[in-house]
Scaffold this motif. Sequence first.
Motif, PDB file in Angstrom:
ATOM      1  N   GLU A 297       0.575  -1.423   0.155  1.00 47.51           N
ATOM      2  CA  GLU A 297      -0.236   0.222   0.478  1.00 47.51           C
ATOM      3  C   GLU A 297       0.989   1.379  -0.052  1.00 47.51           C
TER       4      GLU A 297
ATOM      5  N   LYS B 227      -4.311   6.338  -2.415  1.00 49.24           N
ATOM      6  CA  LYS B 227      -5.694   5.877  -2.644  1.00 49.24           C
ATOM      7  C   LYS B 227      -5.713   6.097  -1.644  1.00 49.24           C
ATOM      8  N   ARG B 228      -5.678   5.622  -0.658  1.00 50.70           N
ATOM      9  CA  ARG B 228      -5.936   5.858   0.816  1.00 50.70           C
ATOM     10  C   ARG B 228      -5.235   7.195   1.176  1.00 50.70           C
TER      11      ARG B 228
ATOM     12  N   SER C 158     -10.603   5.887   1.866  1.00 51.07           N
ATOM     13  CA  SER C 158     -10.077   6.271   0.886  1.00 51.07           C
ATOM     14  C   SER C 158     -10.248   7.908   0.059  1.00 51.07           C
TER      15      SER C 158
ATOM     16  N   ASN D 247     -10.696   9.770  -2.414  1.00 51.73           N
ATOM     17  CA  ASN D 247     -12.219  10.176  -2.553  1.00 51.73           C
ATOM     18  C   ASN D 247     -13.460   9.844  -1.811  1.00 51.73           C
ATOM     19  N   ASP D 248     -13.269   8.693  -0.784  1.00 51.09           N
ATOM     20  CA  ASP D 248     -14.185   8.921   0.395  1.00 51.09           C
ATOM     21  C   ASP D 248     -13.895  10.648   0.860  1.00 51.09           C
TER      22      ASP D 248
END
Length: 334
Positions: A52, A226-227, A241, A243-244
């Motif tokens: 990650e 991404k996170r 994420s 996006n969240d």
Amino acid sequence: MPPVIEVSHLGKQYRVYRKHEGLRASLLHLFSREYTAVNAVRDVSFSIDEGEIVGFLGPNGAGKTTTLKLLSGLIVPTSGHATVLDYVPWKRENAYRRQFSLVMGQKNQLWWDLPAQESFRLHQAIYKIPATEFTRRLDELTDLLDVRRLISQPVRELSLGERMRMELIASLLHHPRVLFLDEPTIGLDVVSQKRVQDFVLQYQRQEKITVVLTSHYMKDVEALCKRVIIIDSGEIRHDGSLNDVREQFSGHKVISMQFPNGSIPPEIARYGEVLPGEAGVCKLKVKREEVSATLAALIDQYRIEDITVHDRPLEDVFADLFDQTRKSQGGNRA
């Protein structure tokens, strides 16, 4: 497969000496000192899987660098527990030191007056890298970062961007499995920032290493992560994420419009908050749930040459998030 990094209720508290003004207070403090407990990190828990790239974000003083220092074994926690690659970092076992690297954008690990290649040789000796492996790794990394011609120059003669690329090489020569990056692009120009971003992304995909990144430069985060884990006042505020983050903490979008001859209608503000922008372009901040209706009304009312809808810049989203957090904390204390 177990997480590479496992953090459970981690805390770090410092005692800060409080000094009062005046000669009398100074004399009294010779015999009795006052201290205040400051929680740099409090009850932090998260886990990170192998491979990650995670952004570890927050304002200045939030606890980001303290957390990375704890995970690197540079400091010992006051409470809680953590493992990296199944090692407890602050035990400082040699086997663990050979499997991670910490790069800090504001601190140098290379000798200032020596060519970078001499510092690389020192790293070879420290990490006991075999000669053939060292040569292969050095050739690979200098090619990827396009600095082969510079490694014989004294580090002090290099630009800031070139020095950061040398720091990355030094941190990766021993082939670590975990890489902690603390503000790696701080102070770099746009070209150097992009070069560092591209290298980290390419290298991570190639080697499948685990990367934890702190940065105030949101382009780093958008390009690599991404996170994200958001920390403020020593506590985790969000883990999810990217996006969240936009969905949860940004209730607005931005509508950009180009009008004929660059003439912006004076009454446009009734459709949303007018934001600063380049000449001839009107930007409106509109609530997410009202975007469709607002677009329909604008297109029906005006002749528009070009129109786009996009998310607010991450910098603005995070600024609002931290501002809301502080207001909430202030309200709770009251």
